[in-house]
Design an enzyme around this catalytic site. Structure first.
Site, PDB file in Angstrom:
ATOM      1  N   ARG A 229      -7.221   0.392  13.526  1.00  0.00           N
ATOM      2  CA  ARG A 229      -5.906   0.837  13.073  1.00  0.00           C
ATOM      3  C   ARG A 229      -6.116   1.865  11.976  1.00  0.00           C
ATOM      4  O   ARG A 229      -7.185   1.942  11.373  1.00  0.00           O
ATOM      5  CB  ARG A 229      -5.071  -0.332  12.540  1.00  0.00           C
TER       6      ARG A 229
ATOM      7  N   GLU B 216       0.845  -1.207   0.000  1.00  0.00           N
ATOM      8  CA  GLU B 216       0.000   0.000   0.000  1.00  0.00           C
ATOM      9  C   GLU B 216       0.874   1.248   0.000  1.00  0.00           C
ATOM     10  O   GLU B 216       2.088   1.171   0.182  1.00  0.00           O
ATOM     11  CB  GLU B 216      -0.876   0.042   1.266  1.00  0.00           C
TER      12      GLU B 216
ATOM     13  N   ASP C 190      -9.843   1.321  -3.890  1.00  0.00           N
ATOM     14  CA  ASP C 190      -8.834   1.305  -2.820  1.00  0.00           C
ATOM     15  C   ASP C 190      -8.014   2.597  -2.895  1.00  0.00           C
ATOM     16  O   ASP C 190      -8.562   3.677  -2.686  1.00  0.00           O
ATOM     17  CB  ASP C 190      -8.014   0.013  -2.945  1.00  0.00           C
TER      18      ASP C 190
ATOM     19  N   ASN D  56      -5.595   3.329   8.218  1.00  0.00           N
ATOM     20  CA  ASN D  56      -5.429   2.764   6.881  1.00  0.00           C
ATOM     21  C   ASN D  56      -4.761   3.833   6.015  1.00  0.00           C
ATOM     22  O   ASN D  56      -3.861   4.525   6.508  1.00  0.00           O
ATOM     23  CB  ASN D  56      -6.773   2.243   6.344  1.00  0.00           C
TER      24      ASN D  56
HETATM   25  O1  LIG Z   1      -5.109  -1.607   2.289  1.00  0.00           O
HETATM   26  C1  LIG Z   1      -6.270  -1.344   2.515  1.00  0.00           C
HETATM   27  O2  LIG Z   1      -6.847  -0.402   2.077  1.00  0.00           O
HETATM   28  C2  LIG Z   1      -6.945  -2.303   3.436  1.00  0.00           C
HETATM   29  O3  LIG Z   1      -6.183  -2.281   4.600  1.00  0.00           O
HETATM   30  C3  LIG Z   1      -6.911  -3.673   2.818  1.00  0.00           C
HETATM   31  O4  LIG Z   1      -7.205  -4.629   3.746  1.00  0.00           O
HETATM   32  C4  LIG Z   1      -7.703  -3.859   1.574  1.00  0.00           C
HETATM   33  O5  LIG Z   1      -7.412  -2.884   0.650  1.00  0.00           O
HETATM   34  C5  LIG Z   1      -9.184  -4.027   1.769  1.00  0.00           C
HETATM   35  O6  LIG Z   1      -9.459  -5.258   2.335  1.00  0.00           O
HETATM   36  C6  LIG Z   1      -9.987  -3.898   0.515  1.00  0.00           C
HETATM   37  O7  LIG Z   1     -11.118  -3.217   0.742  1.00  0.00           O
HETATM   38 ZN   LIG Z   2      -5.947   0.959   0.693  1.00  0.00          ZN
END
Ligand SMILES: O=C(O)[C@H](O)[C@@H](O)[C@H](O)[C@H](O)CO
Ligand SMILES: [Zn+2]
EC number: 3.1.1.17
Length: 301
Positions: A103, A20, A206, A105
């Site tokens: 947590r 990510e 995402d 993101n």
């Molecule tokens: O990285 C992220 O954004 C979340 O932490 C991930 O777990 C996945 O992208 C998610 O499951 C998809 O919706």
């Molecule tokens: Zn993400």
């Protein structure tokens, strides 16, 4: 418009469980990114092709440049400073203290140097989690934390329009790319609306980034693609498919920000899937898109 010379290459087979937050660092010609559950921040040198890795003490969901040097990162529910040389983190602020299963993101720095990041409940499987537990925050340069809203499922992609008057945001399970009016002076947002609803085959929105034409690029989790959207007309302009299903985020980098880097995930794929997509969890470079990105903003605190 769209040249048919698009090339997609896996430049690093990192086997990320959940790659990510790709960020281009021009000074080192490197790509930074995280592997969230592996608690790992990576820096891939595009010239030497070498990777450096720093392990932190909790899931690390985003990383960003810092004006004073080094980096900031969201680790667990903390906004942290990250000292690369010492491989150490220092907590700058903590959020969601009453939500022990939460947590951070995705996160990104705004054009005024504020670090925006949202939270979510920890997943039991990809996209399986207690709903409405997340919120969106920003860390101001003076370390003050602003909370914008709650009731978020999976806080994800974020970026700002080229004139800094619009904030774009994705709550993944809404299957929508949203926009807010943005006040760069105060960091305030208002007037939420949807600018694009994902189609079924596009799956889960995402990570996201903007290009120099003001169009949005969204990585589609389970969709194996990045899509280019016009936030003014609400139309999809382009689809670029990748050889892995779990494409998680994208950014521009390389020479004059003319290349796109895409992160991906392995978690949630079974052994059969992995045989068909052995590069899952890798970092992909897309060239020949014919449009450039803009440099990332560094945290100003
Ligand atoms: O990285 C992220 O954004 C979340 O932490 C991930 O777990 C996945 O992208 C998610 O499951 C998809 O919706
Ligand atoms: Zn993400």
């Amino acid at each position: 418009m769209t040249m048919s010379s698009i090339k997609i290459e896996c430049v690093l087979r990192e086997n990320c469980r959940c790659g990510e937050s790709p960020v281009w660092e021009e000074a080192s010609k490197s790509l930074l990114f995280v592997d969230i559950p592996a608690k790992k921040v990576c820096r891939w040198d595009s010239l030497s092709k070498q990777v450096q890795r720093v392990i932190v003490d909790a899931p690390v969901s985003s990383v960003a440049l810092r004006q004073s040097g080094d980096y900031v990162a969201t680790v667990g529910t903390n906004f942290c400073a990250l000292n690369w040389e010492n491989q150490s983190t220092l907590v700058l602020a903590t959020v969601d203290k009453d939500k022990k299963n939460n947590r951070f993101n995705d996160g990104k720095v705004d054009p005024a140097g504020r670090y925006f990041a949202g939270t979510m409940a920890e997943e039991t499987a990809p996209a399986v989690l207690e709903r409405h537990q997340g919120s969106l925050y920003s860390l101001f340069p003076n370390h003050h934390v602003e909370k914008y809203f709650d009731q978020v499922d999976i806080s994800n992609g974020l970026d700002w329009s080229l004139d800094h008057k619009i904030f774009y945001y994705i709550d993944s399970l809404s299957y929508s790319v949203d926009a807010f009016d943005y006040d760069l002076q105060t960091g305030k947002i208002s007037n939420r609306r949807s600018v694009y609803k994902l189609e079924r085959e596009e799956q889960i929105p995402d990570g996201m980034c903007i290009d120099v034409e003001g169009k949005l690029w969204v990585a589609c989790y389970n969709g194996g693609r990045v899509i280019r959207l016009d936030p003014e007309t609400g139309k999809r302009l382009q689809t670029v498919k990748l050889p892995v299903d779990k494409t998680t985020s994208c950014c521009f980098g390389g020479k004059d920000y003319s290349e796109m880097y895409v992160t991906s995930a392995r978690d949630g794929l079974d052994s059969e899937d992995l045989l068909r997509q052995p590069e899952a969890g890798g970092i992909f470079k897309i060239t020949g898109l014919g449009v450039k990105g803009i440099p990332p903003h560094p945290y100003a605190g």
